[in-house]
Design an enzyme around this catalytic site. Structure first.
Site, short mmCIF file in Angstrom:
data_model
loop_
_atom_site.label_atom_id
_atom_site.label_comp_id
_atom_site.label_asym_id
_atom_site.label_seq_id
_atom_site.Cartn_x
_atom_site.Cartn_y
_atom_site.Cartn_z
N SER A 151 0.86 -1.19 0.00
CA SER A 151 0.00 0.00 0.00
C SER A 151 0.89 1.23 0.00
O SER A 151 2.08 1.15 0.36
CB SER A 151 -0.85 -0.01 1.28
OG SER A 151 -1.43 1.25 1.51
N TYR A 174 -1.52 -0.91 10.45
CA TYR A 174 -1.60 -1.13 8.99
C TYR A 174 -0.31 -0.63 8.33
O TYR A 174 0.29 -1.32 7.50
CB TYR A 174 -2.82 -0.40 8.44
CG TYR A 174 -3.10 -0.68 6.98
CD1 TYR A 174 -3.68 -1.89 6.58
CD2 TYR A 174 -2.80 0.25 5.98
CE1 TYR A 174 -3.94 -2.16 5.23
CE2 TYR A 174 -3.06 -0.01 4.64
CZ TYR A 174 -3.63 -1.21 4.27
OH TYR A 174 -3.88 -1.48 2.94
#
Ligand SMILES: NC(=O)c1ccc[n+]([C@@H]2O[C@H](COP(=O)([O-])OP(=O)(O)OC[C@H]3O[C@@H](n4cnc5c(N)ncnc54)[C@H](O)[C@@H]3O)[C@@H](O)[C@H]2O)c1
Length: 262
Positions: A151, A174
């Site tokens: 990401s 995350y």
């Protein structure tokens, strides 16, 4: 670009995964949806076969669902055995599943260590677990290709200012997991580069999913022409990394973010 390549896509029933499945089929590959959600997977198969049937022959024979949990060594081995029996090879594994821990999504001071560890365990540990088992198989077959979906949060800290005035935020675990995944990509690429196994990553920018308009505007201000992307916008990078056009690309991370990170 992917003629008859057998491509396993974990989380293939989800938002980005289902776009990957469609692109693999469009490029004449064979897409295996490896997911815990069989209801969503069946719907995706119906949707993709209906959309592509007028343009392609035998679409249904190019998509398969296998109930797979990335934490379960048994389900991974059963899938490898089944695919080996059916196709005599597996060309690529796309690590794209998105397991979420019980308390995932809390703000920085509300996260306790167990919550933090649980997400890292599920996300990074799960990606490691399935990669390890696939690499064993790839070593035996003499070639293999892994694409890890990281990401933009895996290459930089979140742009906190884009969340201002909304309830949105991006949890620290995350960012940590996605940075770790890029490290794991390089580690595995280097370790197995003499064995015909390639390992690369893709780092997508944010994907459209009914986010509030204020966030979309603030996000777009940092981007080129589009802002938040559609899942399909990531597929070109995936097709390239699975294809033979990227034969000597190894240990890399392709960022697809409309210039957000620049
Ligand atoms: N959505 C975004 O904005 C975005 C941006 C950048 C990167 N990503 C990454 O892309 C990947 C896919 O994200 P998404 O938004 O499509 O997620 P999603 O939630 O839409 O889909 C995830 C899929 O993973 C499956 N899954 C969950 N646990 C699993 C397990 N244990 N075993 C097998 N399958 C499992 C789910 O059933 C679901 O179908 C993730 O790695 C995510 O971090 C997403």
């Amino acid at each position: 670009m992917l003629k008859d390549k057998v491509v396993v896509i974990t989380g293939g029933a989800g938002r980005i995964g289902s776009a990957f499945v469609k692109s693999v089929v469009e490029q004449n590959g064979i897409a295996i949806i490896a997911d815990v959600n069989h209801v969503a997977a069946k719907m995706i198969i119906y949707k993709i076969t209906t959309e592509l049937a007028p343009k392609m022959e035998n679409v249904a024979s190019r998509i398969m669902f296998i109930n797979l949990d990335i934490f379960s060594k048994i389900s991974i081995q059963e899938m490898i055995d089944l695919l080996h029996e059916k196709y005599s090879r597996i060309d690529a594994l796309v690590n794209n599943a998105y397991p979420k821990s019980k308390n995932y999504g809390k703000k920085f001071f509300d996260i306790d260590m167990q919550d933090f560890n649980e997400f890292i365990d599920l996300h990074l540990g799960g990606y490691f677990n399935i990669s390890q088992q696939f690499i064993r198989y790839f070593l035996k077959q003499g070639h293999g290709n892994i694409i890890n979906i990281s990401s933009i949060q895996g290459v930089a800290a979140p742009a906190f200012e884009t969340y201002e005035g909304t309830d949105m935020h991006s949890p620290v675990e995350y960012t940590v997991a996605k940075h770790g995944l890029i490290g794991m990509t390089k580690y595995m690429a280097k370790m197995f580069k003499k064995d015909g196994i390639r390992v690369n990553a893709i780092s997508p920018g944010g994907i459209l999913a009914d986010q509030p308009q204020r966030f979309l505007d603030q996000y777009k201000a940092r981007c080129g022409t589009k802002g938040m992307l559609d899942a399909r916008d990531i597929s070109g990078a995936l097709v390239y990394l699975i294809s033979d056009s990227s034969h000597y690309v190894n240990g890399q991370n392709i960022i697809v973010d409309d210039g957000f990170g620049l």
